[in-house]
Design a protein around this motif. Structure first.
Motif, mmCIF file in Angstrom:
data_model
loop_
_atom_site.group_PDB
_atom_site.id
_atom_site.type_symbol
_atom_site.label_atom_id
_atom_site.label_comp_id
_atom_site.label_asym_id
_atom_site.label_seq_id
_atom_site.Cartn_x
_atom_site.Cartn_y
_atom_site.Cartn_z
ATOM 1 N N VAL A 108 39.344 4.717 -7.093
ATOM 2 C CA VAL A 108 39.645 3.629 -6.160
ATOM 3 C C VAL A 108 38.483 2.639 -6.144
ATOM 4 O O VAL A 108 37.319 3.034 -6.019
ATOM 5 C CB VAL A 108 39.878 4.176 -4.738
ATOM 6 N N ALA A 109 38.790 1.364 -6.271
ATOM 7 C CA ALA A 109 37.766 0.317 -6.234
ATOM 8 C C ALA A 109 37.425 -0.025 -4.791
ATOM 9 O O ALA A 109 38.313 -0.261 -3.970
ATOM 10 C CB ALA A 109 38.259 -0.926 -6.966
ATOM 11 N N LEU A 110 36.123 -0.046 -4.477
ATOM 12 C CA LEU A 110 35.641 -0.454 -3.167
ATOM 13 C C LEU A 110 34.838 -1.743 -3.322
ATOM 14 O O LEU A 110 34.982 -2.449 -4.310
ATOM 15 C CB LEU A 110 34.802 0.668 -2.542
ATOM 16 N N ASP A 111 33.981 -2.058 -2.371
ATOM 17 C CA ASP A 111 33.179 -3.278 -2.442
ATOM 18 C C ASP A 111 31.960 -3.097 -3.346
ATOM 19 O O ASP A 111 31.557 -1.974 -3.651
ATOM 20 C CB ASP A 111 32.696 -3.670 -1.040
ATOM 21 N N HIS A 112 31.357 -4.214 -3.733
ATOM 22 C CA HIS A 112 30.075 -4.249 -4.443
ATOM 23 C C HIS A 112 30.125 -3.574 -5.808
ATOM 24 O O HIS A 112 29.117 -3.090 -6.310
ATOM 25 C CB HIS A 112 28.973 -3.603 -3.602
ATOM 26 N N GLY A 113 31.314 -3.486 -6.412
ATOM 27 C CA GLY A 113 31.457 -2.859 -7.712
ATOM 28 C C GLY A 113 31.572 -1.348 -7.668
ATOM 29 O O GLY A 113 31.677 -0.689 -8.704
ATOM 30 N N VAL A 114 31.551 -0.770 -6.454
ATOM 31 C CA VAL A 114 31.644 0.683 -6.295
ATOM 32 C C VAL A 114 33.072 1.144 -6.568
ATOM 33 O O VAL A 114 34.050 0.480 -6.202
ATOM 34 C CB VAL A 114 31.227 1.091 -4.869
ATOM 35 N N SER A 115 33.209 2.296 -7.215
ATOM 36 C CA SER A 115 34.507 2.954 -7.357
ATOM 37 C C SER A 115 34.301 4.454 -7.190
ATOM 38 O O SER A 115 33.295 4.999 -7.650
ATOM 39 C CB SER A 115 35.145 2.643 -8.719
ATOM 40 N N VAL A 116 35.235 5.103 -6.507
ATOM 41 C CA VAL A 116 35.099 6.530 -6.200
ATOM 42 C C VAL A 116 36.420 7.241 -6.413
ATOM 43 O O VAL A 116 37.493 6.655 -6.258
ATOM 44 C CB VAL A 116 34.627 6.749 -4.741
ATOM 45 N N CYS A 117 36.335 8.508 -6.778
ATOM 46 C CA CYS A 117 37.524 9.355 -6.834
ATOM 47 C C CYS A 117 37.900 9.732 -5.406
ATOM 48 O O CYS A 117 37.075 10.280 -4.667
ATOM 49 C CB CYS A 117 37.250 10.609 -7.656
ATOM 50 N N ALA A 118 39.117 9.421 -5.002
ATOM 51 C CA ALA A 118 39.496 9.654 -3.613
ATOM 52 C C ALA A 118 40.997 9.846 -3.480
ATOM 53 O O ALA A 118 41.784 9.391 -4.321
ATOM 54 C CB ALA A 118 39.043 8.482 -2.735
ATOM 55 N N ARG A 119 41.366 10.512 -2.393
ATOM 56 C CA ARG A 119 42.763 10.645 -2.006
ATOM 57 C C ARG A 119 43.109 9.461 -1.102
ATOM 58 O O ARG A 119 42.386 9.183 -0.149
ATOM 59 C CB ARG A 119 42.984 11.969 -1.269
ATOM 60 N N VAL A 120 44.199 8.771 -1.404
ATOM 61 C CA VAL A 120 44.571 7.572 -0.665
ATOM 62 C C VAL A 120 45.529 7.916 0.459
ATOM 63 O O VAL A 120 46.541 8.591 0.254
ATOM 64 C CB VAL A 120 45.206 6.531 -1.606
ATOM 65 N N HIS A 121 45.212 7.458 1.668
ATOM 66 C CA HIS A 121 46.084 7.592 2.831
ATOM 67 C C HIS A 121 46.679 6.230 3.159
ATOM 68 O O HIS A 121 46.018 5.202 3.015
ATOM 69 C CB HIS A 121 45.300 8.112 4.036
ATOM 70 N N GLY A 122 47.920 6.219 3.622
ATOM 71 C CA GLY A 122 48.578 4.961 3.931
ATOM 72 C C GLY A 122 49.282 4.412 2.711
ATOM 73 O O GLY A 122 49.741 5.159 1.843
ATOM 74 N N SER A 123 49.384 3.097 2.634
ATOM 75 C CA SER A 123 50.058 2.435 1.522
ATOM 76 C C SER A 123 49.040 2.031 0.473
ATOM 77 O O SER A 123 48.125 1.251 0.745
ATOM 78 C CB SER A 123 50.800 1.190 2.034
ATOM 79 N N ASP A 124 49.186 2.560 -0.740
ATOM 80 C CA ASP A 124 48.231 2.277 -1.814
ATOM 81 C C ASP A 124 48.491 0.876 -2.360
ATOM 82 O O ASP A 124 49.172 0.688 -3.369
ATOM 83 C CB ASP A 124 48.356 3.313 -2.925
ATOM 84 N N CYS A 125 47.913 -0.116 -1.668
ATOM 85 C CA CYS A 125 48.190 -1.506 -2.037
ATOM 86 C C CYS A 125 47.364 -1.980 -3.224
ATOM 87 O O CYS A 125 47.542 -3.115 -3.676
ATOM 88 C CB CYS A 125 48.002 -2.421 -0.829
ATOM 89 N N GLN A 126 46.448 -1.167 -3.737
ATOM 90 C CA GLN A 126 45.790 -1.531 -4.991
ATOM 91 C C GLN A 126 46.728 -1.313 -6.169
ATOM 92 O O GLN A 126 46.679 -2.054 -7.159
ATOM 93 C CB GLN A 126 44.504 -0.735 -5.176
ATOM 94 N N LEU A 127 47.595 -0.299 -6.082
ATOM 95 C CA LEU A 127 48.576 -0.053 -7.135
ATOM 96 C C LEU A 127 49.863 -0.822 -6.893
ATOM 97 O O LEU A 127 50.536 -1.232 -7.843
ATOM 98 C CB LEU A 127 48.882 1.450 -7.232
ATOM 99 N N ASN A 128 50.226 -1.005 -5.615
ATOM 100 C CA ASN A 128 51.443 -1.727 -5.245
ATOM 101 C C ASN A 128 51.042 -2.955 -4.432
ATOM 102 O O ASN A 128 50.790 -2.849 -3.228
ATOM 103 C CB ASN A 128 52.366 -0.826 -4.424
#
Length: 292
Positions: free
Chosen positions: A192-212
């Motif tokens: 999952v992409a976060l701020d400042h170029g950070v990306s982490v392996c994570a479980r997504v809660h809610g609506s995954d609006c990065q994919l949709n």
């Protein structure tokens, strides 16, 4: 996305410890690593009582640095309130009672004050307003982007371990930030992409609006709570402080329209949300409940 992410994380912390700070003690983040080289002009100086007495805005409420007389800055306090402040220390020796001297970025400025000595490990959640040891970074680490990070030199001998990259410099210099690009995540997680170029392996809660992607006119709000490996997402309406355009029942907070709510009205927020900042006299706003 930066302000939305930081705001949601900060509110989650305030919700879990609503009385952790007092208004007369503006304890702030990490000072163990100096401000970036060449940026000494960004430091807010220590002022004598005589100097502060001549500043009409000292300790007064504010909305931004423009509301404070130079060299004061507008620092966030408890329950989203802000006050015009100056630094109160330069090193640990200036702090009494076993406290340490810390710094926090306020826009492009850095203000220094005394706070609890830290013990939080690299990568763990921290706050730049530490009242207790378990919210402040251990010596040698920097509290930046709501987590403890080690300093680095992008072209020097002090680099970052595998799975990290040396960030662009900010007012606290360069730090090692995590990335999961190019590596596999555990089952049930994704990169999952976060701020400042950070990306982490994570479980997504809610609506995954990065994919949709969100509908036209909405933005994808991504919030990372205290628990590592967990992120919350939803589509949100953007807004601005200068020209708020939120629908009725919403407030423009951190460049995002947040639904107003009352703590004593169950169901006033969404299934993954909680009502934060509400009191008997004022409404709160709905944020992700990182405990769900």
């Amino acid at each position: 996305m930066k302000w939305r992410t930081r705001f949601a994380v900060l509110l989650a912390f305030l919700l879990s410890a609503p009385l952790m700070w007092s208004l007369n003690r503006l304890l702030v983040g990490e000072l163990k690593v100096p401000v970036a080289s060449g940026d000494a002009s960004r430091l807010v100086p220590i002022l004598s009582p005589d100097e502060t007495s001549r500043l009409l805005t000292f300790a007064r409420s504010c909305e931004g640095n423009e509301d404070c007389e130079a060299p004061l800055v507008c620092l966030r306090e408890l329950k989203w309130k802000r006050a015009c402040v100056a630094s109160t220390c330069a090193t640990d020796a200036d702090c009494s009672g076993g406290l340490s001297c810390y710094s926090v970025a306020v826009g492009e400025r850095v203000v220094r004050m005394c706070g609890a000595p830290g013990e939080v490990a690299e990568g763990a959640f921290c706050t730049e307003l530490p009242r207790e040891r378990n919210w402040a970074c251990a010596p040698g680490l920097v509290c930046t982007h709501m987590s403890c990070r080690r300093p680095c030199q992008p072209q020097g001998s002090q680099g970052c371990p595998a799975g990290y990259f040396c960030s662009a410099a900010d007012v606290k210099g360069h730090v090692c930030l995590p990335t999961c690009e190019g590596r596999a995540c555990a089952e049930g997680e994704r990169c999952v992409a976060l701020d400042h170029g950070v990306s982490v392996c994570a479980r997504v809660h809610g609506s995954d609006c990065q994919l949709n992607p969100c509908p036209v006119g909405q933005v994808c709000g991504v919030s990372a709570g205290k628990m590592q490996g967990q992120v919350w997402m939803k589509c949100e309406l953007p807004c601005s402080k200068q020209a708020p355009s939120c629908p009725e029942g919403f407030s423009c907070i951190g460049e995002t329209c947040r639904q107003r709510c009352r703590a004593d009205e169950p169901g006033s927020c969404g299934p993954l949300e909680t009502c934060a900042g509400a009191s008997e006299r004022s409404l709160g706003v709905c944020i992700f409940d990182f405990n769900k």
